[in-house]
Scaffold this motif. Sequence first.
Motif, PDB file in Angstrom:
ATOM      1  N   VAL A 179       0.842  -1.198   0.000  1.00 13.56           N
ATOM      2  CA  VAL A 179       0.000   0.000   0.000  1.00 13.56           C
ATOM      3  C   VAL A 179       0.876   1.246   0.000  1.00 13.56           C
ATOM      4  O   VAL A 179       0.664   2.177  -0.783  1.00 13.56           O
ATOM      5  N   ALA A 180       1.859   1.280   0.877  1.00 13.06           N
ATOM      6  CA  ALA A 180       2.732   2.452   0.973  1.00 13.06           C
ATOM      7  C   ALA A 180       3.461   2.704  -0.339  1.00 13.06           C
ATOM      8  O   ALA A 180       3.551   3.843  -0.815  1.00 13.06           O
ATOM      9  N   GLU A 181       3.986   1.647  -0.950  1.00 13.83           N
ATOM     10  CA  GLU A 181       4.698   1.800  -2.220  1.00 13.83           C
ATOM     11  C   GLU A 181       3.758   2.248  -3.323  1.00 13.83           C
ATOM     12  O   GLU A 181       4.127   3.065  -4.179  1.00 13.83           O
ATOM     13  N   GLY A 182       2.535   1.716  -3.324  1.00 12.41           N
ATOM     14  CA  GLY A 182       1.569   2.123  -4.336  1.00 12.41           C
ATOM     15  C   GLY A 182       1.212   3.587  -4.235  1.00 12.41           C
ATOM     16  O   GLY A 182       1.127   4.298  -5.248  1.00 12.41           O
ATOM     17  N   LEU A 183       1.038   4.077  -3.018  1.00 17.87           N
ATOM     18  CA  LEU A 183       0.692   5.489  -2.830  1.00 17.87           C
ATOM     19  C   LEU A 183       1.833   6.394  -3.262  1.00 17.87           C
ATOM     20  O   LEU A 183       1.601   7.495  -3.781  1.00 17.87           O
ATOM     21  N   LYS A 184       3.056   5.946  -3.070  1.00 21.75           N
ATOM     22  CA  LYS A 184       4.201   6.752  -3.486  1.00 21.75           C
ATOM     23  C   LYS A 184       4.216   6.969  -4.996  1.00 21.75           C
ATOM     24  O   LYS A 184       4.723   7.970  -5.491  1.00 21.75           O
ATOM     25  N   ARG A 185       3.645   6.029  -5.738  1.00 24.69           N
ATOM     26  CA  ARG A 185       3.665   6.104  -7.200  1.00 24.69           C
ATOM     27  C   ARG A 185       2.579   7.013  -7.768  1.00 24.69           C
ATOM     28  O   ARG A 185       2.616   7.352  -8.952  1.00 24.69           O
ATOM     29  N   ALA A 186       1.600   7.378  -6.957  1.00 25.25           N
ATOM     30  CA  ALA A 186       0.473   8.176  -7.446  1.00 25.25           C
ATOM     31  C   ALA A 186       0.873   9.636  -7.545  1.00 25.25           C
ATOM     32  O   ALA A 186       1.060  10.310  -6.522  1.00 25.25           O
ATOM     33  N   ASP A 187       0.988  10.157  -8.768  1.00 24.69           N
ATOM     34  CA  ASP A 187       1.414  11.545  -8.936  1.00 24.69           C
ATOM     35  C   ASP A 187       0.344  12.547  -8.552  1.00 24.69           C
ATOM     36  O   ASP A 187       0.618  13.742  -8.456  1.00 24.69           O
ATOM     37  N   PHE A 188      -0.892  12.082  -8.319  1.00 26.56           N
ATOM     38  CA  PHE A 188      -1.967  12.999  -7.941  1.00 26.56           C
ATOM     39  C   PHE A 188      -2.093  13.153  -6.429  1.00 26.56           C
ATOM     40  O   PHE A 188      -2.959  13.877  -5.943  1.00 26.56           O
ATOM     41  N   LEU A 189      -1.217  12.477  -5.658  1.00 26.65           N
ATOM     42  CA  LEU A 189      -1.212  12.616  -4.210  1.00 26.65           C
ATOM     43  C   LEU A 189      -0.005  13.446  -3.779  1.00 26.65           C
ATOM     44  O   LEU A 189       0.981  13.562  -4.503  1.00 26.65           O
ATOM     45  N   GLY A 190      -0.083  14.014  -2.588  1.00 27.15           N
ATOM     46  CA  GLY A 190       0.997  14.825  -2.060  1.00 27.15           C
ATOM     47  C   GLY A 190       1.488  14.283  -0.732  1.00 27.15           C
ATOM     48  O   GLY A 190       0.950  13.322  -0.188  1.00 27.15           O
ATOM     49  N   GLY A 191       2.512  14.919  -0.177  1.00 26.27           N
ATOM     50  CA  GLY A 191       3.025  14.510   1.123  1.00 26.27           C
ATOM     51  C   GLY A 191       3.895  13.273   1.044  1.00 26.27           C
ATOM     52  O   GLY A 191       4.056  12.656  -0.013  1.00 26.27           O
ATOM     53  N   GLU A 192       4.434  12.887   2.175  1.00 25.95           N
ATOM     54  CA  GLU A 192       5.352  11.758   2.251  1.00 25.95           C
ATOM     55  C   GLU A 192       4.751  10.620   3.064  1.00 25.95           C
ATOM     56  O   GLU A 192       3.854  10.826   3.875  1.00 25.95           O
ATOM     57  N   VAL A 193       5.277   9.421   2.830  1.00 28.43           N
ATOM     58  CA  VAL A 193       4.970   8.263   3.674  1.00 28.43           C
ATOM     59  C   VAL A 193       6.173   8.052   4.576  1.00 28.43           C
ATOM     60  O   VAL A 193       7.212   7.537   4.135  1.00 28.43           O
ATOM     61  N   GLU A 208     -12.370   7.659  -2.213  1.00 30.90           N
ATOM     62  CA  GLU A 208     -12.413   8.812  -3.097  1.00 30.90           C
ATOM     63  C   GLU A 208     -11.508   9.888  -2.511  1.00 30.90           C
ATOM     64  O   GLU A 208     -11.612  10.234  -1.330  1.00 30.90           O
ATOM     65  N   VAL A 209     -10.592  10.397  -3.320  1.00 32.55           N
ATOM     66  CA  VAL A 209      -9.621  11.383  -2.855  1.00 32.55           C
ATOM     67  C   VAL A 209      -9.679  12.609  -3.753  1.00 32.55           C
ATOM     68  O   VAL A 209     -10.308  12.597  -4.813  1.00 32.55           O
ATOM     69  N   VAL A 210      -9.022  13.667  -3.314  1.00 30.61           N
ATOM     70  CA  VAL A 210      -8.910  14.877  -4.117  1.00 30.61           C
ATOM     71  C   VAL A 210      -7.463  15.044  -4.548  1.00 30.61           C
ATOM     72  O   VAL A 210      -6.542  14.537  -3.897  1.00 30.61           O
ATOM     73  N   LYS A 211      -7.261  15.730  -5.649  1.00 35.61           N
ATOM     74  CA  LYS A 211      -5.921  15.928  -6.169  1.00 35.61           C
ATOM     75  C   LYS A 211      -5.068  16.668  -5.142  1.00 35.61           C
ATOM     76  O   LYS A 211      -5.481  17.668  -4.576  1.00 35.61           O
ATOM     77  N   GLY A 212      -3.881  16.152  -4.890  1.00 36.24           N
ATOM     78  CA  GLY A 212      -2.979  16.751  -3.915  1.00 36.24           C
ATOM     79  C   GLY A 212      -3.198  16.273  -2.498  1.00 36.24           C
ATOM     80  O   GLY A 212      -2.509  16.742  -1.578  1.00 36.24           O
ATOM     81  N   GLN A 213      -4.129  15.336  -2.267  1.00 36.71           N
ATOM     82  CA  GLN A 213      -4.401  14.873  -0.905  1.00 36.71           C
ATOM     83  C   GLN A 213      -3.148  14.260  -0.291  1.00 36.71           C
ATOM     84  O   GLN A 213      -2.370  13.568  -0.947  1.00 36.71           O
ATOM     85  N   ASP A 214      -2.964  14.489   0.984  1.00 37.27           N
ATOM     86  CA  ASP A 214      -1.774  14.040   1.693  1.00 37.27           C
ATOM     87  C   ASP A 214      -1.789  12.521   1.873  1.00 37.27           C
ATOM     88  O   ASP A 214      -2.783  11.943   2.330  1.00 37.27           O
ATOM     89  N   ARG A 215      -0.699  11.889   1.516  1.00 34.38           N
ATOM     90  CA  ARG A 215      -0.607  10.430   1.613  1.00 34.38           C
ATOM     91  C   ARG A 215      -0.741   9.957   3.058  1.00 34.38           C
ATOM     92  O   ARG A 215      -1.417   8.954   3.331  1.00 34.38           O
ATOM     93  N   ALA A 217      -2.324  11.376   5.476  1.00 36.08           N
ATOM     94  CA  ALA A 217      -3.712  11.527   5.894  1.00 36.08           C
ATOM     95  C   ALA A 217      -4.576  10.401   5.350  1.00 36.08           C
ATOM     96  O   ALA A 217      -5.487   9.900   6.025  1.00 36.08           O
ATOM     97  N   LEU A 218      -4.307   9.991   4.109  1.00 35.75           N
ATOM     98  CA  LEU A 218      -5.061   8.882   3.516  1.00 35.75           C
ATOM     99  C   LEU A 218      -4.781   7.584   4.258  1.00 35.75           C
ATOM    100  O   LEU A 218      -5.706   6.801   4.544  1.00 35.75           O
ATOM    101  N   LEU A 219      -3.522   7.343   4.605  1.00 33.60           N
ATOM    102  CA  LEU A 219      -3.191   6.150   5.387  1.00 33.60           C
ATOM    103  C   LEU A 219      -3.877   6.185   6.749  1.00 33.60           C
ATOM    104  O   LEU A 219      -4.339   5.143   7.253  1.00 33.60           O
ATOM    105  N   ALA A 220      -3.967   7.358   7.341  1.00 36.46           N
ATOM    106  CA  ALA A 220      -4.655   7.492   8.628  1.00 36.46           C
ATOM    107  C   ALA A 220      -6.141   7.166   8.486  1.00 36.46           C
ATOM    108  O   ALA A 220      -6.737   6.541   9.380  1.00 36.46           O
ATOM    109  N   GLU A 221      -6.736   7.583   7.364  1.00 44.70           N
ATOM    110  CA  GLU A 221      -8.149   7.251   7.123  1.00 44.70           C
ATOM    111  C   GLU A 221      -8.330   5.745   6.961  1.00 44.70           C
ATOM    112  O   GLU A 221      -9.279   5.157   7.488  1.00 44.70           O
ATOM    113  N   MET A 222      -7.417   5.093   6.247  1.00 40.73           N
ATOM    114  CA  MET A 222      -7.483   3.641   6.080  1.00 40.73           C
ATOM    115  C   MET A 222      -7.383   2.938   7.427  1.00 40.73           C
ATOM    116  O   MET A 222      -8.106   1.964   7.698  1.00 40.73           O
ATOM    117  N   ALA A 223      -6.491   3.421   8.272  1.00 43.92           N
ATOM    118  CA  ALA A 223      -6.309   2.810   9.590  1.00 43.92           C
ATOM    119  C   ALA A 223      -7.536   3.024  10.468  1.00 43.92           C
ATOM    120  O   ALA A 223      -7.950   2.113  11.208  1.00 43.92           O
TER     121      ALA A 223
END
Length: 388
Positions: A179-193, A208-215, A217-223
């Motif tokens: 999951v972490a590696e996949g999110l790193k590859r998404a150019d429409f996401l922002g922030g670091e893992v 569903e995410v918005v362009k530039g959403q922080d990675r 923060a998305l991981l926190a939502e998944m958790a």
Amino acid sequence: MWRAVASNALTLFIVILVAVAGVLAWGRQQYVAPGPLAEAICVRVERGASLAAVSRNLAAQGAVSDARIFRIGADYTDKAQGLKFGSYLVPAGASMEEIVDILTRGGQSTCGSEVNLRIGVATAEIILRELDPATSQFVEKARFDPAAGPTPQEYADAQSDSALRYRVTVAEGVTSWQVAEGLKRADFLGGEVAAVPAEGSLAPESYEVVKGQDRAALLAEMAARQDRILADLWAARAEGLPYDTPEEAMIMASIIEKETGIPDERGQVASVFVNRLKAGMRLQTDPTVIYGVTKGQGVLGRGLRQSELRGATPYNTYVIDGLPPTPIANPGRESIAAALNPEATDFLYFVADGTGGHIFARTLAEHNANVAKWRQIEAEQRRQQGAN
């Protein structure tokens, strides 16, 4: 004379009331009657768009017969201020009332183009697709591995579309590293893992995410979602389970997730492992051994070696007693439910049946016979592959 004037005025007033009532009834009928659309269309509501602008757009696309009636109806039903940003599918024949409901109900957009990062067990890929209003089916425009090569031109061109939606879909059974590696590859996401989340802590769902959403923060939502799922199912768990904590249940759920891709089998697979733990038997499951080899970082891509099956690692359930120390993947809700409410069986063994499912057995003799059948199936499959 005054009596005649009064009588005429009253008559005129009544006529006006009747006329107004007629106009209102006609307007109401127009508002709720089937609309003029012959085919479904996509309707875009811009951020901060006024009802007047939206009504004119609807009229221009032939979705409503009268923009004024649409606005009056929306205002009368207290929905004039409730427009939701997004792209929405308006079906053929939709009434003005139905269209107002579609545009003010909220929730996910149902039309237009979408970018979806799909993180699977074997691959992570980005898919660009667009909904065809006429068929209500998505048409794929581009599909690519963001880490493997050039970006397709269709994907690059789509980035200029302000209505483009973004989504991240996490498959059941992926590891947190994947999951972490996949999110790193998404150019429409922002922030670091900053770090790989704990194994099993992420909910395999579609986000569903918005362009530039922080990675992060998305991981926190998944958790947070996985925490809620586990808490809900733990509260309704069966009695007498051979594990005492939600964390142990999550370990079991991850093993179930990796052992079967057949939804109807989860309860039976769970019963085998529960029965083994209760009987003091080792779990003896290959996916845990594989996790000990790969540490969840990718797919093994080969069969397990005898040295790996005999090696003393914390994840080799052919060697250790009980559960491994952590989950071996991120299980979905149904596998967690199976771990906490397994089927009541006396099965102790299972083996592949050649169709993607498994054959279950109560005794070692039954199991050995099933294994022999599976070896025959494997040999036949190899023979056919060699012939081709």
